[in-house]
Each structure stands twice: as C-alpha cells, then as structure tokens.
Write a protein that holds these residues in place. Structure first.
Motif, PDB file in Angstrom:
ATOM      1  N   LEU A   1       0.840  -1.308  -0.231  1.00 54.34           N
ATOM      2  CA  LEU A   1      -0.081  -0.066  -0.010  1.00 54.34           C
ATOM      3  C   LEU A   1       0.965   1.281   0.105  1.00 54.34           C
ATOM      4  O   LEU A   1       1.801   1.187   0.927  1.00 54.34           O
ATOM      5  CB  LEU A   1      -0.924  -0.085   1.104  1.00 54.34           C
ATOM      6  CG  LEU A   1      -2.074   1.252   1.336  1.00 54.34           C
ATOM      7  CD1 LEU A   1      -3.008   0.979   0.346  1.00 54.34           C
ATOM      8  CD2 LEU A   1      -2.441   1.037   2.844  1.00 54.34           C
TER       9      LEU A   1
ATOM     10  N   ARG B   1       0.808   5.770  -0.718  1.00 55.73           N
ATOM     11  CA  ARG B   1       0.164   7.009  -0.918  1.00 55.73           C
ATOM     12  C   ARG B   1      -0.322   7.253  -2.468  1.00 55.73           C
ATOM     13  O   ARG B   1       0.197   6.793  -3.477  1.00 55.73           O
ATOM     14  CB  ARG B   1       0.807   8.380  -0.422  1.00 55.73           C
ATOM     15  CG  ARG B   1       0.849   8.354   1.020  1.00 55.73           C
ATOM     16  CD  ARG B   1       1.945   9.344   1.336  1.00 55.73           C
ATOM     17  NE  ARG B   1       1.865   9.404   3.159  1.00 55.73           N
ATOM     18  CZ  ARG B   1       2.751   8.529   3.558  1.00 55.73           C
ATOM     19  NH1 ARG B   1       3.442   7.615   3.007  1.00 55.73           N
ATOM     20  NH2 ARG B   1       2.700   8.686   5.026  1.00 55.73           N
ATOM     21  N   GLU B   2      -1.533   7.831  -2.724  1.00 59.42           N
ATOM     22  CA  GLU B   2      -1.910   8.166  -4.137  1.00 59.42           C
ATOM     23  C   GLU B   2      -1.005   8.850  -4.821  1.00 59.42           C
ATOM     24  O   GLU B   2      -0.688   8.537  -6.144  1.00 59.42           O
ATOM     25  CB  GLU B   2      -3.058   9.076  -3.959  1.00 59.42           C
ATOM     26  CG  GLU B   2      -4.523   8.290  -3.768  1.00 59.42           C
ATOM     27  CD  GLU B   2      -4.766   7.316  -4.764  1.00 59.42           C
ATOM     28  OE1 GLU B   2      -4.312   7.487  -5.723  1.00 59.42           O
ATOM     29  OE2 GLU B   2      -6.277   6.781  -4.452  1.00 59.42           O
TER      30      GLU B   2
ATOM     31  N   VAL C   1      -0.548   0.049   8.941  1.00 56.66           N
ATOM     32  CA  VAL C   1      -1.120   1.265   8.418  1.00 56.66           C
ATOM     33  C   VAL C   1      -0.947   2.745   9.017  1.00 56.66           C
ATOM     34  O   VAL C   1      -0.558   3.636   8.554  1.00 56.66           O
ATOM     35  CB  VAL C   1      -2.267   1.058   7.676  1.00 56.66           C
ATOM     36  CG1 VAL C   1      -2.674   2.619   6.774  1.00 56.66           C
ATOM     37  CG2 VAL C   1      -2.164   0.170   6.500  1.00 56.66           C
TER      38      VAL C   1
ATOM     39  N   VAL D   1       1.460   5.834   8.258  1.00 57.99           N
ATOM     40  CA  VAL D   1       0.861   7.119   8.137  1.00 57.99           C
ATOM     41  C   VAL D   1       1.602   8.121   9.071  1.00 57.99           C
ATOM     42  O   VAL D   1       2.123   9.188   8.838  1.00 57.99           O
ATOM     43  CB  VAL D   1      -0.756   7.219   8.532  1.00 57.99           C
ATOM     44  CG1 VAL D   1      -1.212   8.769   8.431  1.00 57.99           C
ATOM     45  CG2 VAL D   1      -1.216   6.556   7.084  1.00 57.99           C
TER      46      VAL D   1
ATOM     47  N   GLN E   1      -7.235   1.331   4.058  1.00 53.92           N
ATOM     48  CA  GLN E   1      -7.099   2.001   3.127  1.00 53.92           C
ATOM     49  C   GLN E   1      -8.696   2.998   3.197  1.00 53.92           C
ATOM     50  O   GLN E   1      -8.579   4.013   2.889  1.00 53.92           O
ATOM     51  CB  GLN E   1      -7.153   1.449   1.743  1.00 53.92           C
ATOM     52  CG  GLN E   1      -7.285   2.083   0.402  1.00 53.92           C
ATOM     53  CD  GLN E   1      -7.355   1.467  -0.918  1.00 53.92           C
ATOM     54  OE1 GLN E   1      -7.489   0.320  -0.920  1.00 53.92           O
ATOM     55  NE2 GLN E   1      -6.940   1.995  -2.001  1.00 53.92           N
TER      56      GLN E   1
ATOM     57  N   HIS F   1      -8.124   5.558   5.775  1.00 56.83           N
ATOM     58  CA  HIS F   1      -7.023   6.651   5.427  1.00 56.83           C
ATOM     59  C   HIS F   1      -7.147   7.005   3.952  1.00 56.83           C
ATOM     60  O   HIS F   1      -6.761   6.302   3.120  1.00 56.83           O
ATOM     61  CB  HIS F   1      -5.717   6.138   5.858  1.00 56.83           C
ATOM     62  CG  HIS F   1      -5.478   5.848   7.194  1.00 56.83           C
ATOM     63  ND1 HIS F   1      -5.084   6.961   8.144  1.00 56.83           N
ATOM     64  CD2 HIS F   1      -5.533   4.846   7.878  1.00 56.83           C
ATOM     65  CE1 HIS F   1      -4.902   6.241   9.377  1.00 56.83           C
ATOM     66  NE2 HIS F   1      -5.048   4.890   9.210  1.00 56.83           N
TER      67      HIS F   1
ATOM     68  N   LEU G   1      -4.948   6.737  -0.152  1.00 54.74           N
ATOM     69  CA  LEU G   1      -3.901   5.562  -0.336  1.00 54.74           C
ATOM     70  C   LEU G   1      -4.553   4.533  -1.421  1.00 54.74           C
ATOM     71  O   LEU G   1      -5.543   4.662  -1.836  1.00 54.74           O
ATOM     72  CB  LEU G   1      -3.942   4.884   0.940  1.00 54.74           C
ATOM     73  CG  LEU G   1      -3.430   5.537   2.276  1.00 54.74           C
ATOM     74  CD1 LEU G   1      -3.612   4.773   3.396  1.00 54.74           C
ATOM     75  CD2 LEU G   1      -2.306   6.512   2.030  1.00 54.74           C
ATOM     76  N   ARG G   2      -3.516   3.815  -1.795  1.00 55.13           N
ATOM     77  CA  ARG G   2      -3.748   3.015  -3.093  1.00 55.13           C
ATOM     78  C   ARG G   2      -2.765   1.629  -2.962  1.00 55.13           C
ATOM     79  O   ARG G   2      -1.850   1.842  -2.567  1.00 55.13           O
ATOM     80  CB  ARG G   2      -3.512   3.733  -4.487  1.00 55.13           C
ATOM     81  CG  ARG G   2      -2.168   3.947  -4.789  1.00 55.13           C
ATOM     82  CD  ARG G   2      -1.938   4.520  -6.099  1.00 55.13           C
ATOM     83  NE  ARG G   2      -0.742   5.305  -6.305  1.00 55.13           N
ATOM     84  CZ  ARG G   2       0.109   4.674  -6.787  1.00 55.13           C
ATOM     85  NH1 ARG G   2       0.317   3.509  -6.774  1.00 55.13           N
ATOM     86  NH2 ARG G   2       1.412   5.613  -6.827  1.00 55.13           N
TER      87      ARG G   2
END
Length: 249
Positions: free
Chosen positions: A106, A108-109, A157, A161, A179, A182, A185-186
C-alpha cells in the motif's frame, strides 16, 4: 471416533487442547461483534480438532503472529495457525497449507511507486507487522529498502501514516480495510507473495502427532469444511489451498 490415547496425550498433555489464536490476521480470526469472542476459520478448525481428539478446547489469544508462534514454540500452546516460514519451521512442525492469502503493498496516491518490483530501492522504508510472515519474508528478500516494524499487523498502516513511511506491507484484506480509514492511499497491483497458512504443533510432540495433524488438515480441505468456514465468516480474497497429492505422508 476419538483419537488413540497416545495421540491425544501428544496433543493435549495438560488436559485441554490449547490453541494459539492470532487476531492480527482478519482472514483467520476476529472478535465476534455480538460476543467479543474469537471467531473464524482457525477457531473452527481448532474446535474440529479438539472434537476429533475427544478433549476440551482452550483458546489462547494474541494480537500478533510473532506472539502466537512463540506460544507454540515454547509449549505454552499445543497447536497454532501460522504462515509457513523456514525460520518458524525450526521449532514448529507444519502441515500443508489450508488457506492461501495474498501479501500486497500500500502506498500514497501521489507516490511515484507503481509496481511491486520498484519497492526494493535504497531509501524506501517499508512498514511491516513485527514477526509476521511478510516481515520474515521481506527481511530476507529486500536487499536495499529498509524494513520498519509496527507492533502488530493491524497497526502497520497507522504507523505508515504516523511516521510518513513509503510503503505499507501486509495481508491484502487488512490493507483494504485500512485504506478505507485513511483516504489518499492505493494498493500496488498484484502481490509480492502468497502467504501459505497452515496448522502447526511443537516439533517435540513427535512425528506421529505431526502426521495426525497433517491428515486432519487434508480431510478438512477435501470435505469442504475450510471452504464452508470461510463462507460462513464472510471472508473474501482467500482461497482454499489444494489438497496434497499424498495425504498419507
């Protein structure tokens, strides 16, 4: 039909069958929303084994895989439910797997990372659950990235973060759950490992007990007991492991 006396004594030397349960993996065990008691496929299998042995069942519950492994390794528990790993195999006799689970990443975008093979780079910090199967795996496999250990798998996670780390690694279903908590996230596509979940007991209990447990797991797969348990508990994304070719081994 209950098990022979010598098998029953090997599994339950203190009387009840003490099963080590890890609540850190939601595929295997969770707290029931109504009762707060552990529920899941690992509990169902533990109950089935205790019935087969003709003994009472005692659940010993932990919040992290490493603690659950330690309980079986040191004889505090008689059986447990773990991902197969060679380090754990030094003290635990594993069955063949009963469930297969995906391990995923996982990010962040806005992260530049797009693929799993891009993670192992100098300066990349990867959050894992301490003592988890993917901690053991990634600690061996990652040659350049740094592994940062959270206390438990469900805390990965949040630590990712809080510390501003680059990647969170874990069971796909847990990451998907986090996900949703938060935004921004991707998941990276695909998986970095297949986690083979098996039953295990202390190696000191002997080859006959290990053989008995292996046969029990194979029967639970072939009879659709495992599949039915996963369905009953609403578990998606995990598959029943194929039966071994020779269930007599």
């Amino acid at each position: 039909m209950t098990a022979p006396t010598h098998i029953r004594q090997a599994f339950a030397p203190t009387g009840p069958l003490r099963a080590s349960i890890n609540l850190g993996n939601p595929i295997l065990a969770n707290k029931g929303p109504a009762t707060g008691r552990p529920v899941g496929v690992s509990i169902d299998l533990a109950m089935g084994l205790a019935q087969r042995l003709g003994v009472e069942l005692e659940l010993i519950v932990f919040d992290a895989a490493g603690k659950s492994v330690e309980a079986v390794s040191n004889g505090q528990a008689d059986v447990g439910f773990f991902a197969i790993d060679p380090l754990r195999g030094e003290s635990i006799a594993f069955t063949a797997p009963y469930v297969l689970i995906e391990g995923c990443y996982l990010v962040r975008e806005d992260a530049q990372l797009q693929h799993n093979d891009e993670v192992d780079r100098s300066g990349t910090r990867v959050a894992v659950g301490k003592g988890s199967a993917y901690d053991l795996f990634l600690s061996r496999e990652l040659k350049h990235a740094d592994v940062v250990r959270a206390p438990t798998s469900p805390a990965v996670v949040d630590e990712f973060v809080r510390q501003g780390l680059d990647v969170a690694a874990g069971v796909k279903q847990q990451l998907e759950h986090d996900q949703a908590r938060h935004p921004g996230l991707r998941l990276l596509p695909g998986r970095f490992m297949v986690i083979q979940q098996a039953m295990g007991l202390p190696k000191g209990r002997g080859p006959q007990a290990a053989h008995y447990l292996h046969r029990f797991v194979e029967e639970m797969k072939l009879s659709d007991f495992v599949a039915a348990s996963l369905f009953q508990h609403g578990i998606q994304g995990a598959s029943v492991a194929p039966a071994t070719r020779d269930t007599a081994t």
